[in-house]
Enzyme design. Sequence first.
Site, short mmCIF file in Angstrom:
data_model
loop_
_atom_site.label_atom_id
_atom_site.label_comp_id
_atom_site.label_asym_id
_atom_site.label_seq_id
_atom_site.Cartn_x
_atom_site.Cartn_y
_atom_site.Cartn_z
N GLY A 69 0.79 -1.23 0.00
CA GLY A 69 0.00 0.00 0.00
C GLY A 69 0.81 1.28 0.00
CG ASN B 160 2.01 3.10 -5.75
OD1 ASN B 160 2.42 4.08 -6.37
ND2 ASN B 160 2.64 1.92 -5.75
CB ILE C 274 -6.43 -11.64 -13.98
CG1 ILE C 274 -4.90 -11.66 -14.12
CG2 ILE C 274 -7.11 -11.54 -15.33
CD1 ILE C 274 -4.35 -12.89 -14.81
CG ASN D 77 -2.78 -1.62 -12.89
OD1 ASN D 77 -2.72 -1.78 -11.67
ND2 ASN D 77 -2.00 -2.31 -13.72
CG HIS E 227 2.51 -2.92 -15.24
ND1 HIS E 227 2.28 -4.14 -14.64
CD2 HIS E 227 3.49 -3.14 -16.16
CE1 HIS E 227 3.08 -5.06 -15.18
NE2 HIS E 227 3.83 -4.47 -16.10
CB SER F 85 2.98 2.35 -17.60
OG SER F 85 4.18 2.14 -18.30
CG ASP G 249 -0.31 -5.47 -16.58
OD1 ASP G 249 -1.02 -4.87 -15.77
OD2 ASP G 249 0.42 -6.43 -16.26
CD GLU H 161 5.89 1.61 -9.24
OE1 GLU H 161 4.77 1.33 -9.70
OE2 GLU H 161 6.59 0.81 -8.62
C1 GRF Z 1 3.87 -1.23 -7.38
O1 GRF Z 1 5.16 -1.48 -7.81
C2 GRF Z 1 2.93 -1.15 -8.53
O2 GRF Z 1 3.51 -0.64 -9.69
C3 GRF Z 1 2.56 -2.60 -8.75
O3 GRF Z 1 2.50 -3.16 -7.47
C4 GRF Z 1 3.32 -2.41 -6.59
C5 GRF Z 1 2.44 -1.99 -5.46
O4 GRF Z 1 3.20 -1.45 -4.41
N1 GRF Z 1 1.34 -2.72 -9.48
P1 GRF Z 1 2.46 -0.84 -3.14
O5 GRF Z 1 1.57 -1.94 -2.59
O6 GRF Z 1 1.66 0.33 -3.61
O7 GRF Z 1 3.52 -0.46 -2.18
#
Ligand code: GRF
Length: 230
Positions: A25, A27, A105, A120, A122, A149, A158, A187
């Site tokens: 989590g 992000n 998925i 999303n 990625h 991305s 994706d 990211e």
């Molecule tokens: C990130 O690297 C994102 O790009 C991928 O999964 C990871 C999630 O990380 N889809 P977090 O759970 O947000 O720390």
Amino acid sequence: MPSSLANPESRTPAFRLAVLASGRGSNLQALIDARRAGGLPADIVLVASDKAFAPALQRAEEAGIATLALDPKDYATRAAFDEALFARVAEHRPDLVVLAGFMRILDAAALAPWVGRMINIHPSLLPKYRGLHTHRRALEAGDALHGSSVHYVTAELDGGPVVAQAEIPVRPDDTPDTLAGRLLGEEHRLLVACVARIAEGHIALAESTVLHDGRPLAVPLRLQGDGQLA
Ligand code: GRF
């Protein structure tokens, strides 16, 4: 702070975000932090997970955001799980659903009503390296650049139209872990910038084309050093 991190003085209805996450989590945390710092014109109204013990859910609880955990094992099929999940998500009336490390998925039929309202993040420079182990695959290919991305979600894994990317150089001594670690901060900035631009109405999906200020985006936007997209 109110449960949705809402700004009670805002006059127009806030842009509503739901975030789906299976794990760490970080992000999600970037979105929460940006909202708190005034850098995200959106309210996070729900964090949902397929893992009851996902740290992402804990982060949401600490921020006073509503949470939802559904266990796929309680459903006979992937489609049944996805339908149940998105029915619950819909109750929160999100304008945008953000998949931030949601490791499933999605069933095409359950997803269909959300196309154009779901993004999303990625960890690769799509269309390179859909799926898993993106950092290792970039290293094995000898890529000089790696990145992340943000794309609209379609039934193709994706494979949806890319909104924006963040790039980092690959170093000769990089391992999948160092590469992933260095990319993660980018990211976070990329996701916050994309969600902000969508919430402000600058970015939308029309059919399978990303529109930027009403014009088709020929190439994905790129995250700049100042955190803006250009
Ligand atoms: C990130 O690297 C994102 O790009 C991928 O999964 C990871 C999630 O990380 N889809 P977090 O759970 O947000 O720390």
